[in-house]
Motif scaffolding. Structure first.
Motif, PDB file in Angstrom:
ATOM      1  N   ILE A  13       0.831  -1.206   0.000  1.00 53.66           N
ATOM      2  CA  ILE A  13       0.000   0.000   0.000  1.00 53.66           C
ATOM      3  C   ILE A  13       0.868   1.259   0.000  1.00 53.66           C
ATOM      4  O   ILE A  13       0.586   2.227  -0.706  1.00 53.66           O
ATOM      5  CB  ILE A  13      -0.959  -0.031   1.216  1.00 53.66           C
ATOM      6  CG1 ILE A  13      -1.980  -1.168   1.059  1.00 53.66           C
ATOM      7  CG2 ILE A  13      -1.674   1.311   1.380  1.00 53.66           C
ATOM      8  CD1 ILE A  13      -2.838  -1.431   2.298  1.00 53.66           C
ATOM      9  N   SER A  16       2.139   2.057  -3.412  1.00 52.39           N
ATOM     10  CA  SER A  16       1.077   2.626  -4.254  1.00 52.39           C
ATOM     11  C   SER A  16       0.774   4.080  -3.851  1.00 52.39           C
ATOM     12  O   SER A  16       0.511   4.928  -4.713  1.00 52.39           O
ATOM     13  CB  SER A  16      -0.183   1.762  -4.149  1.00 52.39           C
ATOM     14  OG  SER A  16      -1.165   2.215  -5.030  1.00 52.39           O
ATOM     15  N   ILE A  17       0.820   4.358  -2.560  1.00 53.79           N
ATOM     16  CA  ILE A  17       0.622   5.746  -2.100  1.00 53.79           C
ATOM     17  C   ILE A  17       1.729   6.633  -2.685  1.00 53.79           C
ATOM     18  O   ILE A  17       1.467   7.732  -3.194  1.00 53.79           O
ATOM     19  CB  ILE A  17       0.620   5.816  -0.555  1.00 53.79           C
ATOM     20  CG1 ILE A  17      -0.624   5.109   0.011  1.00 53.79           C
ATOM     21  CG2 ILE A  17       0.678   7.274  -0.069  1.00 53.79           C
ATOM     22  CD1 ILE A  17      -0.586   4.892   1.522  1.00 53.79           C
ATOM     23  N   GLU A  19       3.503   6.169  -5.398  1.00 50.62           N
ATOM     24  CA  GLU A  19       3.302   6.336  -6.849  1.00 50.62           C
ATOM     25  C   GLU A  19       2.186   7.351  -7.125  1.00 50.62           C
ATOM     26  O   GLU A  19       2.299   8.207  -7.998  1.00 50.62           O
ATOM     27  CB  GLU A  19       2.940   4.988  -7.491  1.00 50.62           C
ATOM     28  CG  GLU A  19       4.107   4.025  -7.532  1.00 50.62           C
ATOM     29  CD  GLU A  19       3.703   2.608  -7.918  1.00 50.62           C
ATOM     30  OE1 GLU A  19       4.598   1.817  -8.252  1.00 50.62           O
ATOM     31  OE2 GLU A  19       2.494   2.274  -7.847  1.00 50.62           O
ATOM     32  N   THR A  20       1.112   7.254  -6.350  1.00 48.24           N
ATOM     33  CA  THR A  20      -0.035   8.145  -6.559  1.00 48.24           C
ATOM     34  C   THR A  20       0.344   9.593  -6.244  1.00 48.24           C
ATOM     35  O   THR A  20       0.011  10.515  -6.997  1.00 48.24           O
ATOM     36  CB  THR A  20      -1.215   7.682  -5.676  1.00 48.24           C
ATOM     37  OG1 THR A  20      -1.522   6.341  -6.036  1.00 48.24           O
ATOM     38  CG2 THR A  20      -2.450   8.549  -5.870  1.00 48.24           C
ATOM     39  N   THR A 173      -6.908  -5.914   1.777  1.00 49.61           N
ATOM     40  CA  THR A 173      -6.278  -5.348   0.586  1.00 49.61           C
ATOM     41  C   THR A 173      -5.147  -6.260   0.130  1.00 49.61           C
ATOM     42  O   THR A 173      -4.373  -6.752   0.957  1.00 49.61           O
ATOM     43  CB  THR A 173      -5.723  -3.937   0.912  1.00 49.61           C
ATOM     44  OG1 THR A 173      -6.776  -3.152   1.471  1.00 49.61           O
ATOM     45  CG2 THR A 173      -5.178  -3.248  -0.324  1.00 49.61           C
ATOM     46  N   SER A 175      -1.821  -7.466  -0.656  1.00 48.91           N
ATOM     47  CA  SER A 175      -0.435  -7.032  -0.424  1.00 48.91           C
ATOM     48  C   SER A 175       0.299  -8.214   0.195  1.00 48.91           C
ATOM     49  O   SER A 175      -0.320  -9.227   0.521  1.00 48.91           O
ATOM     50  CB  SER A 175      -0.380  -5.837   0.533  1.00 48.91           C
ATOM     51  OG  SER A 175      -0.620  -6.272   1.861  1.00 48.91           O
ATOM     52  N   LYS A 200      -7.500  -3.138  -3.727  1.00 52.21           N
ATOM     53  CA  LYS A 200      -6.170  -3.074  -4.352  1.00 52.21           C
ATOM     54  C   LYS A 200      -5.429  -1.913  -3.696  1.00 52.21           C
ATOM     55  O   LYS A 200      -6.065  -0.934  -3.277  1.00 52.21           O
ATOM     56  CB  LYS A 200      -6.307  -2.807  -5.855  1.00 52.21           C
ATOM     57  CG  LYS A 200      -6.994  -3.945  -6.591  1.00 52.21           C
ATOM     58  CD  LYS A 200      -6.968  -3.705  -8.087  1.00 52.21           C
ATOM     59  CE  LYS A 200      -7.770  -4.770  -8.824  1.00 52.21           C
ATOM     60  NZ  LYS A 200      -7.441  -6.140  -8.432  1.00 52.21           N
ATOM     61  N   VAL A 202      -4.053   0.570  -4.800  1.00 47.32           N
ATOM     62  CA  VAL A 202      -4.388   1.899  -5.357  1.00 47.32           C
ATOM     63  C   VAL A 202      -5.742   2.412  -4.841  1.00 47.32           C
ATOM     64  O   VAL A 202      -5.967   3.623  -4.772  1.00 47.32           O
ATOM     65  CB  VAL A 202      -4.310   1.891  -6.914  1.00 47.32           C
ATOM     66  CG1 VAL A 202      -5.488   1.131  -7.522  1.00 47.32           C
ATOM     67  CG2 VAL A 202      -4.225   3.315  -7.459  1.00 47.32           C
ATOM     68  N   ASP A 203      -6.645   1.497  -4.459  1.00 46.00           N
ATOM     69  CA  ASP A 203      -7.918   1.943  -3.855  1.00 46.00           C
ATOM     70  C   ASP A 203      -7.631   2.721  -2.573  1.00 46.00           C
ATOM     71  O   ASP A 203      -8.286   3.718  -2.258  1.00 46.00           O
ATOM     72  CB  ASP A 203      -8.804   0.740  -3.490  1.00 46.00           C
ATOM     73  CG  ASP A 203      -9.269  -0.037  -4.705  1.00 46.00           C
ATOM     74  OD1 ASP A 203      -9.609   0.607  -5.711  1.00 46.00           O
ATOM     75  OD2 ASP A 203      -9.305  -1.284  -4.634  1.00 46.00           O
ATOM     76  N   ALA A 205      -4.619   4.063  -1.805  1.00 43.04           N
ATOM     77  CA  ALA A 205      -3.784   5.233  -2.140  1.00 43.04           C
ATOM     78  C   ALA A 205      -4.650   6.412  -2.580  1.00 43.04           C
ATOM     79  O   ALA A 205      -4.381   7.570  -2.220  1.00 43.04           O
ATOM     80  CB  ALA A 205      -2.791   4.865  -3.242  1.00 43.04           C
ATOM     81  N   ASN A 206      -5.701   6.147  -3.343  1.00 51.62           N
ATOM     82  CA  ASN A 206      -6.581   7.234  -3.804  1.00 51.62           C
ATOM     83  C   ASN A 206      -7.277   7.907  -2.627  1.00 51.62           C
ATOM     84  O   ASN A 206      -7.439   9.132  -2.601  1.00 51.62           O
ATOM     85  CB  ASN A 206      -7.621   6.703  -4.798  1.00 51.62           C
ATOM     86  CG  ASN A 206      -7.015   6.412  -6.156  1.00 51.62           C
ATOM     87  OD1 ASN A 206      -6.006   7.005  -6.534  1.00 51.62           O
ATOM     88  ND2 ASN A 206      -7.597   5.483  -6.889  1.00 51.62           N
TER      89      ASN A 206
END
Ligand SMILES: NC(=O)c1ccc[n+]([C@@H]2O[C@H](COP(=O)([O-])OP(=O)(O)OC[C@H]3O[C@@H](n4cnc5c(N)ncnc54)[C@H](O)[C@@H]3O)[C@@H](O)[C@H]2O)c1
Length: 232
Positions: A13, A16-17, A19-20, A173, A175, A200, A202-203, A205-206
């Motif tokens: 997670i 992904s955070i 990257e976002t 999630t 991972s 996921k 990215v869910d 992270a968004n």
């Protein structure tokens, strides 16, 4: 430029955070105990610090790395966390203490250390968990994540109006943390998620990116469940 500090960013997670947030134009400082954080940071053009958030030396190293940045800390994401699952009667004190020390103590200590350096309009986002509602075998983890909700609400009052503090509480999630669970357990949990799938990274992270952004500038001291509706 705005600096975002993300703990536990080497994988899952946290990765992904990172990257976002990179996509949203933040300069990044990525923190992890794992040396894999160097590779992640290189791929994202970010700075990295290998540090344990549960040790005073680790906190000092993170603060020094933030000070060395030419950007101002605008977002802290307290994502690093561990599990040491066991049924209550089999849980030893070391497993209890390690989970509470890292998930709760480390996140609070880092927030306290960085808060004076954060800019006006800044934000902290803590990674709690749906597990704070109660899971068999996660007595220690549930306590750490429920404690993080208490800390979120208290810090939201203490750091206002300069810094908002909120939490995201992910459900199950995909991972490496959840891959460590027995397959039957994973299947049972996924089948009980109302939206019909596991989360996921990215869910999550968004949700973190939104809470950290100016779009959420009137949201403070709140817990956002990102769990596909499985709040039971
Ligand atoms: N995966 C899930 O289903 C789920 C659900 C709810 C909440 N969460 C929470 O989300 C966060 C990320 O979970 P994940 O699934 O990506 O986990 P993960 O185990 O895949 O990644 C966690 C990262 O944190 C790092 N880390 C652990 N202890 C650290 C320490 N003391 N100092 C610095 N870094 C440390 C690890 O090296 C790792 O890179 C955790 O706080 C977790 O409790 C996860």
């Amino acid at each position: 430029m705005k600096l975002a500090i993300v703990t536990g960013a080497a994988r899952g997670i946290g990765l992904s955070i990172a990257e976002t947030l990179a996509g949203e134009g933040y300069q990044l400082l990525l923190v992890d105990v794992s040396e894999a954080v160097d590779e992640t940071a290189a791929a994202l053009g970010a700075a990295a610090v290998r540090a344990d958030i549960s040790s005073p030396e680790g906190i000092d190293a993170i603060v020094a790395a933030a000070d060395a940045s030419d950007a101002t800390p605008a977002l802290l994401v307290n994502n690093a966390g561990i599990t040491r699952d066991a049924l209550l009667r089999k849980m030893d004190e070391a497993a209890f203490r390690a989970v509470v020390r890292i998930n709760l103590g480390g996140s609070i200590a880092l927030t306290e250390a960085l808060a004076p350096k954060m800019c006006d309009g800044s934000a902290v986002v803590n990674l709690s968990s749906r597990a704070q509602l109660g899971n068999v075998g996660q007595f220690n983890y549930g306590i750490s994540k429920a404690g993080l909700i208490g800390a979120t609400r208290a810090l939201a009052l203490a750091l206002a109006p300069r810094t908002r503090v909120n939490a995201v509480a992910p459900g199950f999630t995909e991972s490496e943390m959840t891959l460590a669970m027995p397959e039957q357990v994973r299947e049972r949990i996924v089948n009980s998620i109302p939206v019909g799938r596991a989360g996921k990274p990215v869910d999550i992270a968004n949700a973190v990116a939104w809470l950290g952004s100016d779009k959420a500038s009137y949201i403070n001291g709140q817990i956002l469940y990102a769990c596909g509706g499985r709040t039971f």
